[in-house]
Design an enzyme around this catalytic site. Sequence first.
Site, short mmCIF file in Angstrom:
data_model
loop_
_atom_site.label_atom_id
_atom_site.label_comp_id
_atom_site.label_asym_id
_atom_site.label_seq_id
_atom_site.Cartn_x
_atom_site.Cartn_y
_atom_site.Cartn_z
N HIS A 5 -2.58 -2.19 -9.71
CA HIS A 5 -3.52 -1.52 -8.79
C HIS A 5 -4.81 -2.33 -8.75
O HIS A 5 -5.22 -2.89 -9.74
CB HIS A 5 -3.82 -0.09 -9.30
CG HIS A 5 -4.37 0.79 -8.24
ND1 HIS A 5 -5.70 0.78 -7.90
CD2 HIS A 5 -3.77 1.67 -7.41
CE1 HIS A 5 -5.89 1.64 -6.92
NE2 HIS A 5 -4.74 2.19 -6.60
N ASP A 54 2.77 5.44 -6.84
CA ASP A 54 4.02 5.24 -6.09
C ASP A 54 5.23 5.12 -7.01
O ASP A 54 6.36 5.29 -6.57
CB ASP A 54 3.90 3.98 -5.23
CG ASP A 54 2.86 4.16 -4.16
OD1 ASP A 54 1.82 3.50 -4.22
OD2 ASP A 54 3.07 5.03 -3.29
N HIS A 86 0.87 -1.19 0.00
CA HIS A 86 0.00 0.00 0.00
C HIS A 86 0.90 1.23 0.00
O HIS A 86 1.63 1.45 -0.95
CB HIS A 86 -0.93 -0.08 1.21
CG HIS A 86 -2.02 0.96 1.26
ND1 HIS A 86 -2.34 1.79 0.23
CD2 HIS A 86 -2.86 1.30 2.28
CE1 HIS A 86 -3.34 2.59 0.60
NE2 HIS A 86 -3.67 2.32 1.82
C1 SDX Z 1 -1.42 2.19 -3.44
O1 SDX Z 1 -6.12 0.93 -3.13
C2 SDX Z 1 -5.62 2.10 -3.40
O2 SDX Z 1 -6.28 3.00 -3.87
C3 SDX Z 1 -4.15 2.24 -3.04
C4 SDX Z 1 -3.51 3.53 -3.45
C5 SDX Z 1 -4.09 4.70 -2.70
O3 SDX Z 1 -3.93 5.82 -3.19
O4 SDX Z 1 -4.57 4.48 -1.58
O5 SDX Z 1 -3.68 3.77 -4.84
C6 SDX Z 1 -2.02 3.52 -3.15
O6 SDX Z 1 -1.40 1.36 -2.57
C7 SDX Z 1 -0.91 1.91 -4.83
C8 SDX Z 1 -0.42 0.43 -4.99
C9 SDX Z 1 1.00 0.37 -4.42
N1 SDX Z 1 1.50 -1.02 -4.36
C10 SDX Z 1 2.41 -1.47 -5.19
O7 SDX Z 1 2.90 -0.82 -6.13
C11 SDX Z 1 2.91 -2.89 -4.87
C12 SDX Z 1 2.97 -3.71 -6.16
N2 SDX Z 1 1.61 -3.91 -6.68
C13 SDX Z 1 0.92 -5.05 -6.23
O8 SDX Z 1 1.35 -5.83 -5.21
C14 SDX Z 1 -0.53 -5.19 -6.66
O9 SDX Z 1 -0.65 -4.70 -7.93
C15 SDX Z 1 -1.57 -4.52 -5.77
C16 SDX Z 1 -1.42 -4.97 -4.36
C17 SDX Z 1 -1.42 -3.04 -5.85
C18 SDX Z 1 -2.94 -4.92 -6.28
O10 SDX Z 1 -3.01 -6.27 -6.18
P1 SDX Z 1 -4.40 -7.05 -6.48
O11 SDX Z 1 -5.45 -6.13 -7.00
O12 SDX Z 1 -4.75 -7.84 -5.26
O13 SDX Z 1 -4.01 -7.94 -7.70
P2 SDX Z 1 -3.32 -9.33 -7.57
O14 SDX Z 1 -2.32 -9.30 -6.47
O15 SDX Z 1 -4.38 -10.34 -7.51
O16 SDX Z 1 -2.49 -9.43 -8.95
C19 SDX Z 1 -3.16 -9.80 -10.14
C20 SDX Z 1 -2.09 -10.47 -11.00
C21 SDX Z 1 -1.31 -11.56 -10.27
O17 SDX Z 1 -0.79 -12.43 -11.27
P3 SDX Z 1 -1.47 -13.90 -11.42
O18 SDX Z 1 -1.49 -14.53 -10.03
O19 SDX Z 1 -2.88 -13.63 -11.94
O20 SDX Z 1 -0.60 -14.65 -12.39
O21 SDX Z 1 -1.11 -9.49 -11.36
C22 SDX Z 1 0.15 -9.86 -10.81
C23 SDX Z 1 -0.12 -10.84 -9.70
O22 SDX Z 1 1.00 -11.68 -9.51
N3 SDX Z 1 0.73 -8.63 -10.29
C24 SDX Z 1 2.00 -8.26 -10.46
C25 SDX Z 1 2.09 -7.00 -9.84
N4 SDX Z 1 0.91 -6.66 -9.31
C26 SDX Z 1 0.07 -7.68 -9.58
N5 SDX Z 1 3.04 -8.87 -11.07
C27 SDX Z 1 4.22 -8.17 -11.07
N6 SDX Z 1 4.38 -6.95 -10.49
C28 SDX Z 1 3.34 -6.34 -9.89
N7 SDX Z 1 3.50 -5.13 -9.33
#
Ligand code: SDX
Length: 434
Positions: free
Chosen positions: A313, A369, A274
């Site tokens: 996201h 981010d 997050h």
């Molecule tokens: C913020 O919610 C908000 O509004 C948050 C925010 C705010 O202003 O409050 O916008 C701020 O938190 C932004 C997000 C910051 N986090 C990151 O950058 C961390 C990296 N991103 C992730 O961990 C992920 O994208 C999330 C946590 C942000 C979202 O995850 P989800 O919606 O639960 O999606 P998921 O984990 O189910 O991923 C879907 C697929 C998966 O692959 P498969 O299992 O389907 O094969 O996408 C892949 C994931 O492995 N994936 C990624 C990835 N993010 C998701 N693969 C590589 N790199 C990534 N960053």
Amino acid sequence: MENTVTIIDNRTGKKYDLPIMYGTYKTYGAAIRTADLRQIKLSEDDFGLMSYDPGFTNTASCKSAITFIDGERGILHYRGYPIDLLAGKSSFLEVAYLILHGELPKKDEMDDWKHQITHHTMVHEHVKKFMDGFHHDAHPMGILVSTVAALSTFYPAAKKVRDPETRRQEIYRLVAKMPTIAAHAYRHSMGLPYVYPDNDLGYAGNFLNMLFKMTEVKYEPDEVLERALDVLFILHADHEQNCSANTMRSVGSSLPDPYVAVASAAAALYGPLHGGANEQVLRMLREIGSLDRVPEYIKRAKAGEFRLMGFGHRVYKNYDPRARILREMAPKVFEVTGKNELLDIAIELERIALEDEYFVDRKLYPNVDFYSGIIYQAIGFPVAMFPVLFAIPRTIGWLAQWQEMLDDSDQKIARPRQVFTGYDNREYVPVSKR
Ligand code: SDX
């Protein structure tokens, strides 16, 4: 029947018509009341159906009029105003008023709001004693979370959360004191004396003053950096029902004071998935270290070895509009601070990822981010301060969500159900027979 869904329970052949509720848009935010599923039963003593939604990927926990996000189209509005308009024309304090009150302030309202925030920036001298107890290398987010919670003990009257005047006072205090506490945490980690607020400066300028003032009589913030920080604060102010806002609403629903509720929301923001992501982005870019190593890291991310921090996201399945604004703002900051090779690595990472089917198929785009960390680093913030810089502006978002929850007659203490998968009734077995 119009505006209903009909469910047929194939176990019993019974049909159920469930009413659909709408928000502002017919095609974004229509919902059924999950409680209406409980009537779908196998027999009279059946508890009835629930909905199962780990991580709340498709569950509306509330009605809200504060922030609207359309993830497919990359749209972000605060109280109906597009984020790029506010970032281009407004200030953080004006946007904070808008988010809290629902309307842009008139001049007298803005003057009063500014006066109140400016004159609540100081913290009790005992807060310094509390802060001095931390190790020199204590993470500033750990200091922030605990110090905000500790403020709860300085303002016992804040517990009257149902009283609008009490809420108004505590909101002034929290919005005003977050930069002070954050700056003190930074100065503590640097072994520098705390700097008192300067009421002649604006919100972002005073924050820079409390962070970076050294021996000069009066700190004069660089205008470009002050504006960049103000825009960063605007972009981070609220984001509807994200993890930390959900925490604020959930903790707030048991009616504690807003200090411990904000501390709990900040704790949620601390997580690397997050608000902690901007810190992890910098660490990732530093680990990559050079442009020629980018393809290797893309390959590893696609192999699932790690997450490309700053990408992806839960809601945005398009480019995060905040990232786009920061991507355009970054070069202006670097004109003042000097070129940043990490930006080159970030742009190369983004270029490759936006072409690669792994990221395209999963709709993984840069989020806020991805660029905020590079800008913070260029301004001179240590990486550990990045989630703190997220928490400062997000405080108004948490407080607006909290207040909306308290004023919503639909809301009650948050207490989800579960799908129980454990043992049925069992006899106790004495230890001699286990
Ligand atoms: C913020 O919610 C908000 O509004 C948050 C925010 C705010 O202003 O409050 O916008 C701020 O938190 C932004 C997000 C910051 N986090 C990151 O950058 C961390 C990296 N991103 C992730 O961990 C992920 O994208 C999330 C946590 C942000 C979202 O995850 P989800 O919606 O639960 O999606 P998921 O984990 O189910 O991923 C879907 C697929 C998966 O692959 P498969 O299992 O389907 O094969 O996408 C892949 C994931 O492995 N994936 C990624 C990835 N993010 C998701 N693969 C590589 N790199 C990534 N960053």
